[in-house]
Design an enzyme around this catalytic site. Structure first.
Site, PDB file in Angstrom:
ATOM      1  N   ASP A 138      23.583  20.210  11.158  1.00 20.36           N
ATOM      2  CA  ASP A 138      24.029  20.055  12.527  1.00 20.36           C
ATOM      3  C   ASP A 138      23.448  21.278  13.247  1.00 20.36           C
ATOM      4  O   ASP A 138      23.101  22.268  12.605  1.00 20.36           O
ATOM      5  CB  ASP A 138      25.560  20.006  12.609  1.00 20.36           C
ATOM      6  CG  ASP A 138      26.001  19.400  13.933  1.00 20.36           C
ATOM      7  OD1 ASP A 138      27.135  18.885  13.994  1.00 20.36           O
ATOM      8  OD2 ASP A 138      25.205  19.422  14.887  1.00 20.36           O
TER       9      ASP A 138
HETATM   10  C1  GLC Z   1      25.878  18.633  18.064  1.00 11.30           C
HETATM   11  C2  GLC Z   1      26.608  17.537  17.332  1.00 11.30           C
HETATM   12  C3  GLC Z   1      25.720  16.567  16.618  1.00 11.30           C
HETATM   13  C4  GLC Z   1      24.468  16.362  17.455  1.00 11.30           C
HETATM   14  C5  GLC Z   1      23.704  17.672  17.440  1.00 11.30           C
HETATM   15  C6  GLC Z   1      22.482  17.613  18.351  1.00 11.30           C
HETATM   16  O1  GLC Z   1      26.493  19.868  17.843  1.00 11.30           O
HETATM   17  O2  GLC Z   1      27.636  17.952  16.429  1.00 11.30           O
HETATM   18  O3  GLC Z   1      26.441  15.328  16.448  1.00 11.30           O
HETATM   19  O4  GLC Z   1      23.683  15.318  16.908  1.00 11.30           O
HETATM   20  O5  GLC Z   1      24.491  18.785  17.828  1.00 11.30           O
HETATM   21  O6  GLC Z   1      22.888  17.431  19.672  1.00 11.30           O
END
Ligand code: GLC
Length: 734
Positions: free
Chosen positions: A266
């Site tokens: 993430d």
């Molecule tokens: C965010 C989210 C994830 C997302 C990523 C990119 O923090 O937790 O679901 O795909 O970052 O935006």
């Protein structure tokens, strides 16, 4: 003769040139070769630096490619409900493009509420076509975290409280995306069941809860969905960050499940070079970097899997086999997507995609109450219809965090109702108001609540019918990433408003849009209640089609609606069970999540898991099995009839639950083990065939760390919901 010689010469020449061409065209660039052969060849041509480079981001949403070899970077985009607007190179800002408006599909809770895997496939295919058209190689979706607490801000992005429903609904969605040569990226692996302290909270739980409740949907995504990438979550699991976790990444995901794709963090989920390198991380995205800074090299070089990782490889502290394993997985992902030349070209914001969203929204809407038979609405019976509530007009595709969208169109409930029932009959009052949507910030409403309420009540009093459209929204501390709800109540003084409206007019249709359950203090005085989720671009048309009876509602709840917060297992063991003590959190309710808790603890929810009404009615026949005694490697064949006993066509999601009355361990009162959505014309009867593998009746044995089916009696039941059992049959496992 001369002609033949000339012809022969040119045929020979052609053959030589072709052979040469093949020789000159290296294997990794030759699309007739297998992916594995291309990966092997590409790897053999890459320097150590190039192998390390492809493990990290070069921008907010893209990784490094290998420019020297013509191996492109991977472009990623959110999200689960549609392809997000283009984001700037090195910040979370919107790039403000004018060619990236998309179809906003319904939230995944709505897809789950259809209980129809075919809907998942058409949804995945359509969103995959939009990602493909926008030239994205990885769509950061779907989310399958289990609905453990109704306060979790991101439940609207997931498939509800039951691992079996989530498993069955997520697989076709992944297939649909990947048919476009776009990788799905199932998230957030694992135990990211809340937003509060998501970046560091350490989750402690039993193996049984991990394997029986929180892993199954991810396992299905990998072993049945064949997902090409998976996103590690922010939180810790048993003391170690999920993106650097030997147990969940090496042992379970890549070991037990034989995952051959990429583990992607993430954004900002990596924290330590050695742990990330040795514990199964493949691609590092979003690490805290301010991007290009004036006084230091491009900060991307400082990523954990960038220069620091290269140093450990060159010093020999980490063997080169470690980077070869990562690079192999990343190259495989590139050849499946960016360098896959026989993929379709996709399409964007088309009528077809809008129709997919509308159908899913129509099939996911859940009719919870209709005791006064106000539904379906025949507008000719009414001269004046009052539509009341901010959610009737509020844009609900913006906000909510990374699943935000810039849709080409978004039909509001008010617009849909005006088109359906006639604008001349409809008057609108906002009734309540929330503040401007902003990530991680709660803004106050500019309106005076009492004034809005007064106007709405006056309008209701003089209207023949009231259609209230409320619920939650995508503001911070509502249904949004980054924060959890701070209350189980409806926000913005809606309970007061609804109560006032009920005094002013007996004919009220309550339409709620949310991704979470909520308290209903006004329920006893409500005759008509309709849970319509976040419906996306076609929300207003779908709501109008179901309220008018053009479509009979057939959705069923993917999660329980508890009467109050303390009725939930996750809220029955003090703050250590939720939200934790800011360092640790213990899932003390263990396997008793959702209806497993309500049924076993005999706590009656307002509306149970799997519940949903129709405009028609259904009669279930007695459940029967093909045998009485089974061995553990067999399948149980189940059959029973379902009859549409009403006057209109409809669809019913029939459910089969299993229980083991005399287990050696605590087991839930019942568990969902099969379901099917059946479409029946008025008066039609169908005989349904469903199947349950005996091995799926197992529980996870903490002591032997393995699945176990005990010999003895199991009881199977067919049901219209987890609280509406129609008939039972006992079988023996020998
Ligand atoms: C965010 C989210 C994830 C997302 C990523 C990119 O923090 O937790 O679901 O795909 O970052 O935006």
């Amino acid at each position: 003769m001369k002609k033949i010689k000339t012809a022969l010469f040119f045929i020979l020449l052609g053959a030589v040139l072709q052979a040469n061409a093949q020789k000159m065209n290296p294997i990794y660039l030759d699309n007739t070769q297998t992916i594995e052969a291309r990966v092997k060849d590409a790897l053999s041509r890459m320097t150590l630096e190039e192998k390390v480079k492809i493990c990290t981001a070069q921008s907010k949403f893209s990784t490094h490619g290998v420019p020297r070899l013509g191996i492109p970077e991977l472009w990623m985009s959110d999200g689960p409900h549609g392809v997000r607007m283009e984001i700037l190179w090195d910040s979370w800002g919107h790039a403000e493009w004018t060619n990236d408006s998309c179809t906003a599909f319904p939230a995944l809770t709505c897809l789950a509420a259809t209980w129809n895997p075919q809907m998942s496939h058409i949804y995945g295919k359509a969103i995959g076509e939009e990602a493909r058209y926008r030239r994205k190689d990885v769509l950061l979706a779907p989310g399958v975290n289990i609905y453990r607490t109704p306060l979790n801000g991101r439940n609207f992005e997931y498939f509800g409280e039951d691992p079996y429903l989530a498993s069955k609904m997520v697989v076709p969605y992944i297939h649909g995306i990947q048919e476009n040569g776009v990788s799905a990226c199932v998230k957030h692996y694992v135990l990211n069941n809340q937003e509060k302290w998501r970046g560091h909270i350490n989750v402690e739980l039993s193996d049984r809860a991990l394997y029986e409740i929180y892993l199954p949907a991810f396992k299905a995504a990998v072993t049945e969905g064949k997902v090409w990438s998976i996103m590690g979550s922010y939180n810790k699991i048993r003391g170690t960050y999920a993106c650097e976790n030997d147990l969940t990444l090496n042992k379970i995901l890549k070991g037990e499940w034989k995952f051959d794709g990429c583990v992607i963090t993430d954004w900002g989920g990596a924290h330590n070079t050695k742990e990330a390198a040795l514990n199964g991380l493949d691609i590092e995205m979003g690490t805290g970097t301010d991007g290009f800074t004036s006084n230091s090299k491009n900060a991307y070089d400082n990523y954990y899997l960038a220069n620091p990782y290269l140093q450990l490889l060159t010093s020999g502290e980490i063997p080169v086999s470690n980077i070869d394993e990562k690079a192999t997985r990343i190259l495989r992902l590139i050849f499946r997507t960016a360098m896959n030349t026989n993929k379709p070209f996709g399409s964007l914001a088309t009528e077809e995609h809008a129709a997919v969203g509308r159908t899913v929204s129509e099939q996911g809407a859940v009719l919870l109450k209709n005791t006064a038979h106000l539904l379906p609405i025949d507008a000719s019976n009414y001269k004046s219809i009052a539509v009341i509530g901010e959610n009737a007009t509020r844009i609900l595709t913006e906000g909510g965090g990374s699943s935000e969208l810039k849709p080409k169109h978004e039909i509001s409930p008010l617009q849909g109702l005006k088109e359906k029932f006639g604008a001349d009959k409809i008057t609108y009052a906002m009734g309540y108001a929330s503040g401007k949507v902003e990530y991680d910030k709660v803004n106050k409403s500019p309106y005076e609540a009492a004034k809005l309420r007064k106007e709405a009540v006056e309008l209701a009093a003089k209207s023949d019918l009231v259609i209230y459209v409320g619920g939650l929204n995508k503001n911070s501390q509502q249904d949004s990433e980054g924060d959890d709800r701070i209350s189980y109540s409806l926000p913005f003084e809606q309970n007061e408003l609804i109560t006032e409206l009920q005094k002013a007019n007996k004919k009220i249709v309550l339409v709620m849009l949310s991704g979470n359950a909520y308290e209903m203090p006004w329920l006893n005085n409500a005759t008509t209640l309709f849970q319509a989720w976040y419906g996306g671009s076609e929300a207003g048309h779908a709501i109008a089609n179901v309220l008018s009876g053009e479509v009979s509602p057939s959705g069923k709840l993917p999660f329980s609606f508890g009467a109050k917060l303390s009725d939930y297992g996750s809220h029955s063991y003090g703050s250590i069970a939720y939200p934790g003590d800011s360092i640790n959190e213990i899932y003390k309710e263990d396997i008793l999540v959702g209806y497993r808790w309500f049924d076993t603890k005999k706590i009656k929810p307002l509306f149970p898991f799997g519940f949903g009404l129709s405009y028609t009615s259904f009669q279930y026949g007695k459940i029967a099995t093909d045998k009485k005694i089974y061995s553990s490697d067999e399948s149980i064949k189940i059959s029973f009839t379902v009859k549409n006993t009403g006057k209109v066509d409809g669809a019913e999601a029939v459910q089969v639950y299993a229980s083991q009355p005399k287990a050696s361990v605590l087991r839930p009162e019942k568990e969902l083990k099969a379901f099917k959505k059946v479409f029946l014309k008025a008066g039609e009867t169908q005989t349904l065939e469903l199947e349950i593998k005996v091995k799926d009746l197992a529980f996870f044995d903490n002591t032997t760390h393995s699945w176990k089916v005990e010999v003895g009696e199991f009881v199977l039941c067919n049901a219209a919901s987890s609280a509406d059992v129609k008939s039972k049959v006992a079988i023996q496992v020998k």
